[in-house]
Scaffold this motif. Structure first.
Motif, PDB file in Angstrom:
ATOM      1  N   ALA A 171      -4.590  -1.823  -9.013  1.00  0.00           N
ATOM      2  CA  ALA A 171      -4.930  -2.744  -7.929  1.00  0.00           C
ATOM      3  C   ALA A 171      -5.705  -3.951  -8.450  1.00  0.00           C
ATOM      4  CB  ALA A 171      -5.735  -2.016  -6.861  1.00  0.00           C
ATOM      5  N   THR A 183      -5.992  -1.060  -3.170  1.00  0.00           N
ATOM      6  CA  THR A 183      -5.288   0.160  -3.554  1.00  0.00           C
ATOM      7  C   THR A 183      -4.393   0.672  -2.433  1.00  0.00           C
ATOM      8  OG1 THR A 183      -7.185   1.519  -2.925  1.00  0.00           O
ATOM      9  CG2 THR A 183      -6.989   0.922  -5.256  1.00  0.00           C
ATOM     10  N   LEU A 225      -0.710  -0.532  -2.675  1.00  0.00           N
ATOM     11  CA  LEU A 225       0.092  -0.255  -3.871  1.00  0.00           C
ATOM     12  C   LEU A 225       1.439   0.408  -3.569  1.00  0.00           C
ATOM     13  CD1 LEU A 225      -2.608   1.017  -6.395  1.00  0.00           C
ATOM     14  CD2 LEU A 225      -1.520  -1.231  -6.329  1.00  0.00           C
TER      15      LEU A 225
END
Length: 66
Positions: free
Chosen positions: A30, A37, A40
């Motif tokens: 990230a 995150t 992702l």
């Protein structure tokens, strides 16, 4: 292909089949790719360096935010 499992992302590559994915800290991916995150999964990345045990230099491809 990338799958997040807690704080770890599992990567399937030509060296790492789905039965033995490479595990990399999600926070590193990230930070290098410039997104949270939680964003992702489902994204495609270019990786500068990949080995049997690690990968580094993630760049987000086809960023839909642009």
């Amino acid at each position: 292909m990338l799958l997040n499992v807690g704080d770890v992302s599992e990567l399937v590559t030509s060296r790492h089949p789905a039965t033995a994915p490479l595990r990399v800290p999600s926070a590193r991916i990230a930070q290098q790719a410039g997104l949270p995150t939680g964003e992702l999964p489902g994204r495609t990345f270019r990786v500068d360096a990949i080995s049997q045990d690690d990968s580094n230099g993630f760049t987000l491809l086809n960023d839909p935010r642009r």
